[in-house]
Design a protein around this motif. Sequence first.
Motif, short mmCIF file in Angstrom:
data_model
loop_
_atom_site.label_atom_id
_atom_site.label_comp_id
_atom_site.label_asym_id
_atom_site.label_seq_id
_atom_site.Cartn_x
_atom_site.Cartn_y
_atom_site.Cartn_z
N LYS A 79 0.26 8.39 -5.72
CA LYS A 79 -0.76 8.20 -6.76
C LYS A 79 -2.16 8.45 -6.19
O LYS A 79 -3.04 8.97 -6.88
CB LYS A 79 -0.70 6.76 -7.28
CG LYS A 79 0.36 6.57 -8.32
CD LYS A 79 0.01 5.33 -9.12
CE LYS A 79 1.01 5.11 -10.21
NZ LYS A 79 1.33 3.71 -10.41
N LEU A 80 -2.37 8.03 -4.95
CA LEU A 80 -3.68 8.25 -4.34
C LEU A 80 -3.93 9.75 -4.16
O LEU A 80 -5.01 10.25 -4.47
CB LEU A 80 -3.78 7.52 -3.01
CG LEU A 80 -3.93 5.99 -3.11
CD1 LEU A 80 -3.76 5.33 -1.75
CD2 LEU A 80 -5.28 5.60 -3.71
N PHE A 85 1.60 3.46 -2.97
CA PHE A 85 0.54 4.18 -3.70
C PHE A 85 0.20 5.55 -3.11
O PHE A 85 -0.73 6.21 -3.57
CB PHE A 85 -0.72 3.31 -3.79
CG PHE A 85 -0.49 2.12 -4.68
CD1 PHE A 85 -0.67 2.23 -6.06
CD2 PHE A 85 -0.02 0.93 -4.16
CE1 PHE A 85 -0.41 1.15 -6.89
CE2 PHE A 85 0.23 -0.16 -4.98
CZ PHE A 85 0.05 -0.05 -6.36
N GLN A 86 0.96 5.95 -2.11
CA GLN A 86 0.62 7.21 -1.43
C GLN A 86 0.49 8.38 -2.42
O GLN A 86 -0.53 9.07 -2.43
CB GLN A 86 1.68 7.51 -0.38
CG GLN A 86 1.36 8.75 0.40
CD GLN A 86 2.17 8.84 1.69
OE1 GLN A 86 2.88 7.91 2.06
NE2 GLN A 86 2.08 9.95 2.36
N ALA A 115 -2.88 -1.28 -8.56
CA ALA A 115 -1.87 -2.35 -8.54
C ALA A 115 -2.18 -3.42 -9.59
O ALA A 115 -1.28 -4.05 -10.13
CB ALA A 115 -1.81 -2.98 -7.15
N ALA A 163 -6.18 1.64 -4.54
CA ALA A 163 -4.79 1.15 -4.57
C ALA A 163 -4.76 -0.28 -5.14
O ALA A 163 -3.90 -0.60 -5.97
CB ALA A 163 -4.18 1.19 -3.17
N VAL A 198 -4.08 9.81 4.26
CA VAL A 198 -3.06 9.31 3.34
C VAL A 198 -1.78 10.13 3.46
O VAL A 198 -0.68 9.58 3.42
CB VAL A 198 -3.60 9.28 1.88
CG1 VAL A 198 -2.51 8.95 0.88
CG2 VAL A 198 -4.74 8.27 1.78
N LEU A 214 0.84 -1.21 0.00
CA LEU A 214 0.00 0.00 0.00
C LEU A 214 0.87 1.26 0.00
O LEU A 214 0.54 2.27 -0.61
CB LEU A 214 -0.92 -0.03 1.23
CG LEU A 214 -1.91 1.10 1.39
CD1 LEU A 214 -2.90 1.12 0.22
CD2 LEU A 214 -2.69 0.99 2.69
N TYR A 255 -7.86 1.78 0.15
CA TYR A 255 -7.45 0.42 -0.25
C TYR A 255 -7.94 0.08 -1.66
O TYR A 255 -7.20 -0.46 -2.47
CB TYR A 255 -8.01 -0.63 0.72
CG TYR A 255 -7.59 -0.48 2.16
CD1 TYR A 255 -6.58 0.39 2.54
CD2 TYR A 255 -8.21 -1.22 3.17
CE1 TYR A 255 -6.21 0.53 3.87
CE2 TYR A 255 -7.84 -1.10 4.50
CZ TYR A 255 -6.85 -0.22 4.85
OH TYR A 255 -6.49 -0.08 6.15
#
Length: 673
Positions: free
Chosen positions: A168-169, A165-166, A276, A272, A192, A162, A269
């Motif tokens: 990108k989120l 992805f910080q 992924a 992400a 986040v 996880l 989640y």
Amino acid sequence: MSKKFYITTPIYYVNAHPHIGHAYTTIACDTIARRQRLLGAETFFLTGTDEHGQKIERAALAAGKTPQQYADEISAEFRRLWKRMGISNDDFIRTTEDRHKKRVQELFRRIRDNGFIYKGTYTGQYCVSDELYVDGAQPGDPCPTCGRITETVHEENYFFKLSAFQEKLLELYANPEFIRPESRRNEVISFVRSGLRDLSISRSTFTWGIPVPDDPKHVIYVWLDALANYITAIGYGSSHAAAQEAFKKFWPADVQMIGKEIVRFHCVYWPAFLMAAGLPVPKAIVAHGWLLFEESKMSKSRGNIVRTETILDVLGADALRYFLLREVVFGQDGSFSFDALVQRYNSDLANGLGNLASRTLTMINRYFKGEVPYPSHTAARKPADDAIAEIARKTIREFGTLFDQFQFSRALESAWSLVAAVDKYIVENEPWALGEKQDEDSRSRLATVLYTAAEALRIATALAHPVIPEATAKIWVQMGLGDIKQLALTDLAWGQFQLGTKLGDVQPVFPRADKSAIERMQKMEDERKSSPAAATQASATVDVSAPPAATSTPAVTHANAAPANNKISIDDFSKVELRVGVVKVAERVPKSDKLLRLEVDIGTEVRQVLAGIAEAYAPETLVGRKVVIVANLAPRKLRGLESNGMIVAASLEDGKPVLASFLEDVPAGARLK
Ligand code: MSP
């Protein structure tokens, strides 16, 4: 090519019977789906049940059933209820279906092959009720979401990266449409920004789940399993061409509606996992508030739920749909009460739309032989007629804008302001007085007034249809317009009511509800809460603050349903749900010599129970102790605190209670029979 529209509800856990909290989300989605269909979008509306995980496994065990049997029964209840309510879902997914299991494994493989899954060891706290890993918590700490005591987990697990992805989120959240409302978006952004830790996505200490591909000792974490339903249901991971087509057509979802407590799973989640796997993220996650009853969130564990069936039996589905969407400001918490429901029903449905329909259509029947009359364009025209047309045009615009921004209560307010304006118009123009006169001007004026009223009624009915589908379909037929599903909402405009349209039979659609409706609903709910045992119903009236009788006497001895010889049948006894519980928290209730407040883990949940044993037991001696609790006792309030069950104790002659206990080791949740 027509536009597509894909909308989803959360899939509901099968450890609780459906209640109006679940109905709220489902109704909101159903309403949106119905409007989209009328707007011409190719719509797919998905709901379903979430059937794996430790919580369900334990609930099944506690009910003496296999998890599958247990899930089958409750999932069927949800399906029956949605059917009875006319919910227009296009599919209903169950996470125990083969199609789902295979496709979840496919998703897991894909994320693993893309390098975002690794094996490691997890030691930490876990909340079984929320199926949530609680970062930073210590053994014995409560879950920050539900307050129940977390359990310590030490397992070899698969982890999801996880943390990768910080950024990108955060980029994703830059789009203000992605998380709604704004307040939730801000919460997620700060969560986040504060840093993301990798997430354990498998469990190996129980088996009720989907096996990890190539490593079946592990089952896939229930939230990864559950979230995946949104894509597995429409064909992700299938080898069939038609399913692949459907997935391509409908994904990404246009609206994923959830309650505010599951925002993190859906906004952090879920995107992400999708990123992924190299899949597009949904267009919007929309979180609504909670439905409160007696001032707290309606939920099974609080014992303050209201069944949907009660309302359906007494007032019908439209009444509930209208009430929830009109009364609750979407996004915020809203209170439910039978009084407010009946009041809204009478004011807006019975006296509002229903009355407008019956008085307008009855007068057209009486004065124009049931045919929609010609409005005058000349002499018999007054500014008030054009004012109604203008309000109707404005309402069409406003309703659409507000509704599409999920502001259902304001949208309905706008539609009902049209209803109110027409009511006033009718009163002021007195068509009944015009109807008594035979001169040409009066006839022409009467025709104009009734045409104006009927046209406004047609527009209000069309707009309200997605919210109150049953009644509006009937009014549509009464107006002689046929099947309302054929309506093209995009073209809705003033002046389309065909002159000379022959009305159908006019019948009232919303009969007025009197006070007895409230009493009946309350009675039905009270009976449900105290069922199945008349025995437990009687014991619920015992005051646990007055030991020893209440705390020390098993509920059955109070049963007023006992036959004359004071014997009860085994069936009577089996109605009392006695379970083993472990005391997690014990403390004195302020200003009471006798009462202790306990938090007791009964396997499936942690209950707050008030027990009148403070004179016999020091609170610190009780923590960790196994006790016997009457688990299906109706909740009651003592000194402002809710007690959900009763601790069983022997009553000694001096009045001292002695807690029932076991010589052998017994697990929390085991049933006493
Ligand atoms: N199974 C998970 C969701 C998985 S989605 C991939 C879950 N299930 S649940 O049975 O607990 O349902 C939660 C949802 O039901 C809430 O998010 C909300 O949509 C609805 N509600 C349940 N109780 C509610 C209220 N009291 N008020 C409003 N909505 C409620 O979480």
